[in-house]
Design a protein around this motif. Structure first.
Motif, mmCIF file in Angstrom:
data_model
loop_
_atom_site.group_PDB
_atom_site.id
_atom_site.type_symbol
_atom_site.label_atom_id
_atom_site.label_comp_id
_atom_site.label_asym_id
_atom_site.label_seq_id
_atom_site.Cartn_x
_atom_site.Cartn_y
_atom_site.Cartn_z
ATOM 1 N N PHE A 225 30.827 32.927 -33.973
ATOM 2 C CA PHE A 225 31.620 33.940 -34.568
ATOM 3 C C PHE A 225 31.964 33.406 -35.873
ATOM 4 C CE2 PHE A 225 35.291 36.129 -35.636
ATOM 5 C CZ PHE A 225 35.033 37.425 -35.568
ATOM 6 N N SER A 226 31.681 34.340 -37.096
ATOM 7 C CA SER A 226 32.379 34.060 -38.009
ATOM 8 C C SER A 226 32.242 35.471 -38.973
ATOM 9 C CB SER A 226 31.546 32.996 -39.012
ATOM 10 O OG SER A 226 30.200 33.373 -39.424
ATOM 11 N N LEU A 227 33.423 35.472 -39.713
ATOM 12 C CA LEU A 227 33.383 36.908 -40.400
ATOM 13 C C LEU A 227 32.665 36.728 -41.735
ATOM 14 C CD1 LEU A 227 37.024 37.954 -39.755
ATOM 15 C CD2 LEU A 227 34.958 39.149 -39.206
ATOM 16 N N VAL B 238 35.226 39.143 -46.613
ATOM 17 C CA VAL B 238 36.138 39.623 -45.812
ATOM 18 C C VAL B 238 37.373 38.889 -45.064
ATOM 19 C CG1 VAL B 238 36.269 41.241 -43.494
ATOM 20 C CG2 VAL B 238 34.439 41.634 -45.010
ATOM 21 N N ASP B 239 36.877 37.657 -45.077
ATOM 22 C CA ASP B 239 37.818 36.682 -44.120
ATOM 23 C C ASP B 239 38.683 35.828 -45.385
ATOM 24 O OD1 ASP B 239 38.707 35.404 -42.061
ATOM 25 O OD2 ASP B 239 37.031 34.071 -41.789
ATOM 26 N N TYR C 126 30.050 41.151 -31.020
ATOM 27 C CA TYR C 126 30.812 40.836 -32.386
ATOM 28 C C TYR C 126 31.550 41.991 -32.760
ATOM 29 C CZ TYR C 126 31.142 39.613 -37.337
ATOM 30 O OH TYR C 126 31.623 39.255 -38.501
ATOM 31 N N GLU C 127 31.189 43.340 -32.845
ATOM 32 C CA GLU C 127 31.760 44.269 -33.276
ATOM 33 C C GLU C 127 33.128 44.641 -32.291
ATOM 34 O OE1 GLU C 127 29.136 47.648 -32.939
ATOM 35 O OE2 GLU C 127 28.069 47.030 -34.781
ATOM 36 N N VAL D 168 35.755 42.113 -33.381
ATOM 37 C CA VAL D 168 36.485 42.375 -34.656
ATOM 38 C C VAL D 168 37.454 43.433 -34.557
ATOM 39 C CG1 VAL D 168 35.952 43.293 -37.000
ATOM 40 C CG2 VAL D 168 34.766 41.421 -36.279
#
Length: 181
Positions: free
Chosen positions: A27-29, A33-34, A129-130, A133
């Motif tokens: 997982f990574s944004l 965005v991050d 993933y969605e 988030v």
């Protein structure tokens, strides 16, 4: 990591059920965005329980997801563990052969639980993933009564007090302060 990609020809009328444990590094944004100083990371594996089954000529998936994310408090900036627990049922529709949806669509409440796939495989990793988030709060707080940072000296008011002069309220806003009491 076991795959979350399934060939539609292997999905039986009863469906496919399973459990996957995904390494947190997956997982990574996106960087834009991050937070570049304290990025959101997962501190535990992502546990995914799923059931993928045929539904009215398309497919339906039931997901149950759990993990722990490290978020930064929006008041005091300290990092804290945030348990992620998401579950839901989504309908998966095949994209038209043309490969594009109509430019303008009217969304109904049912459409919010709809996703799309192309080709002969369904990849659940994007849905997982969605859901992760979407479970993050808009304004993460380490605790509900977090006092934040002093606007003058920057000290964490959860642990220390300061002698900074409190900001005086513009007298035009004073009537609104009475509403707080």
């Amino acid at each position: 990591m076991q795959s979350l990609v399934f060939s539609i020809e292997n999905i039986t009328p009863e469906g496919i059920s399973g459990h996957r444990s995904i390494d947190p590094s997956w997982f990574s944004l996106p960087p834009d965005v991050d937070d570049p100083i304290r990025p959101i990371v997962l501190s535990q594996p992502v546990e995914v329980d799923f059931r993928l089954m045929p539904f009215r000529g398309d497919f339906r998936v039931e997901l149950r997801i759990s993990t722990v994310a490290l978020l930064s408090c929006s008041r005091c900036l300290s990092q804290f563990p945030f348990p992620v627990a998401a579950e839901g049922t989504l309908t998966l529709l095949r994209l038209p052969v043309t490969g594009a949806l109509k430019e303008e669509m009217e969304l109904t409440l049912e459409d919010l639980d709809t996703s799309y796939f192309e080709g002969d495989t369904i990849d659940l990793s994007q849905l997982v993933y969605e859901q992760i988030v979407l479970s993050f709060p808009m304004k993460p707080l380490c605790k509900e009564d977090c006092k934040g940072l002093c606007p003058r000296c920057g000290i964490d008011l959860n642990f220390y007090s300061c002698d900074c002069e409190k900001v005086k309220v513009d007298p035009r806003w004073a009537p609104l302060l009475k509403l707080r009491a």
